[in-house]
Design a protein around this motif. Sequence first.
Motif, PDB file in Angstrom:
ATOM      1  N   ALA A  46      32.860  44.397  49.541  1.00 19.33           N
ATOM      2  CA  ALA A  46      33.450  44.363  48.095  1.00 19.33           C
ATOM      3  C   ALA A  46      34.994  44.044  48.086  1.00 19.33           C
ATOM      4  O   ALA A  46      35.787  43.368  47.146  1.00 19.33           O
ATOM      5  CB  ALA A  46      32.930  45.650  47.633  1.00 19.33           C
ATOM      6  N   LEU A  47      35.734  44.988  49.070  1.00 21.86           N
ATOM      7  CA  LEU A  47      37.137  44.955  49.152  1.00 21.86           C
ATOM      8  C   LEU A  47      37.792  43.622  49.481  1.00 21.86           C
ATOM      9  O   LEU A  47      38.492  42.748  48.784  1.00 21.86           O
ATOM     10  CB  LEU A  47      37.645  45.820  50.075  1.00 21.86           C
ATOM     11  N   ARG A  48      36.822  42.844  50.479  1.00 19.22           N
ATOM     12  CA  ARG A  48      37.320  41.506  50.624  1.00 19.22           C
ATOM     13  C   ARG A  48      37.217  40.635  49.595  1.00 19.22           C
ATOM     14  O   ARG A  48      38.038  39.779  49.217  1.00 19.22           O
ATOM     15  CB  ARG A  48      36.440  41.030  51.621  1.00 19.22           C
ATOM     16  N   TRP A  53      39.695  37.704  44.811  1.00 21.63           N
ATOM     17  CA  TRP A  53      39.688  37.460  43.571  1.00 21.63           C
ATOM     18  C   TRP A  53      41.385  37.757  43.225  1.00 21.63           C
ATOM     19  O   TRP A  53      41.879  37.013  42.274  1.00 21.63           O
ATOM     20  CB  TRP A  53      38.828  38.321  42.951  1.00 21.63           C
ATOM     21  N   LEU A  54      42.128  38.805  43.474  1.00 22.65           N
ATOM     22  CA  LEU A  54      43.368  39.004  43.283  1.00 22.65           C
ATOM     23  C   LEU A  54      44.109  38.066  43.534  1.00 22.65           C
ATOM     24  O   LEU A  54      45.139  37.670  42.840  1.00 22.65           O
ATOM     25  CB  LEU A  54      43.781  40.438  43.784  1.00 22.65           C
ATOM     26  N   ASP A  55      44.161  37.447  44.991  1.00 20.07           N
ATOM     27  CA  ASP A  55      44.754  36.307  45.715  1.00 20.07           C
ATOM     28  C   ASP A  55      44.812  35.103  44.506  1.00 20.07           C
ATOM     29  O   ASP A  55      45.818  34.624  44.279  1.00 20.07           O
ATOM     30  CB  ASP A  55      44.344  36.285  46.995  1.00 20.07           C
ATOM     31  N   ASP A  56      43.659  34.722  44.164  1.00 21.89           N
ATOM     32  CA  ASP A  56      43.275  33.507  43.298  1.00 21.89           C
ATOM     33  C   ASP A  56      43.861  33.685  41.933  1.00 21.89           C
ATOM     34  O   ASP A  56      44.674  32.786  41.585  1.00 21.89           O
ATOM     35  CB  ASP A  56      41.709  33.420  43.160  1.00 21.89           C
ATOM     36  N   LEU A  57      43.744  35.032  41.440  1.00 20.86           N
ATOM     37  CA  LEU A  57      44.394  35.290  40.051  1.00 20.86           C
ATOM     38  C   LEU A  57      45.944  35.168  40.237  1.00 20.86           C
ATOM     39  O   LEU A  57      46.782  34.756  39.404  1.00 20.86           O
ATOM     40  CB  LEU A  57      44.082  36.549  39.716  1.00 20.86           C
ATOM     41  N   PHE A  58      46.787  35.750  41.483  1.00 20.22           N
ATOM     42  CA  PHE A  58      48.021  35.672  41.527  1.00 20.22           C
ATOM     43  C   PHE A  58      48.499  34.184  41.591  1.00 20.22           C
ATOM     44  O   PHE A  58      49.534  33.886  41.052  1.00 20.22           O
ATOM     45  CB  PHE A  58      48.594  36.570  42.570  1.00 20.22           C
TER      46      PHE A  58
END
Length: 218
Positions: A46-48, A53-58
């Motif tokens: 889940a963390l991965r 997702w956060l990296d893609d959003l950034f």
Amino acid sequence: MSTGGLITTAATPPVTTPSDPAREAAERELSKPIYHQNDPSLLDRALREFFEWLDDLFDSASGAAPGGTFGLLAILALVVLAAVALWWRLGAPRRTATSAATLFDDGIRSAADHRTAAEAHAAAGRWTEAVQERMRAVVRSLEERTLLDPRPGRTADEAAAEASVSLPDHAEALRTAARTFDDVTYGGRTADADTYARLRALDTTLTRTKPLLTGPTG
């Protein structure tokens, strides 16, 4: 005879296993715990996924923001600074009206006692406590002068509204003092020397003011 033997051997069909049972056997074998001892846990997965997702959003945001990654960081820094400035200006969120407890939270003390306590807090730089005690001195003094009926459970706002009847010229100052008391007591605000000085001046002024005993319409 040898030729017949070769023909018989070649004509014998090979032994095969149907695809579905073979797949099921493989799945059963691979499902054994021995093959999954080093698998990541559910939390790790889940963390991965979250960080991906956060990296893609950034990446998407930095591509859309002027200046790329640097521009995005500058925007985020401005947002944080604005939030901090707003919090500093407005203070912590006020409690609801039900949180406005009574003005006096201990035994009965005279106005002089409250003034002494206020001055002691002020001398020590404890301005919030000094403001609280000075407001209590104001209300207790009005009770001692019979401008307010002693009543347990009275709030600062109620005291200001009731006192304004006989002290109409100071109605606004009394309301401001009550709001200040509520802000530092229940709203998370921090008082300072100027706040205390204004409340102290109001206390001194009220002790010298002749009340309108018949009320503002008398």
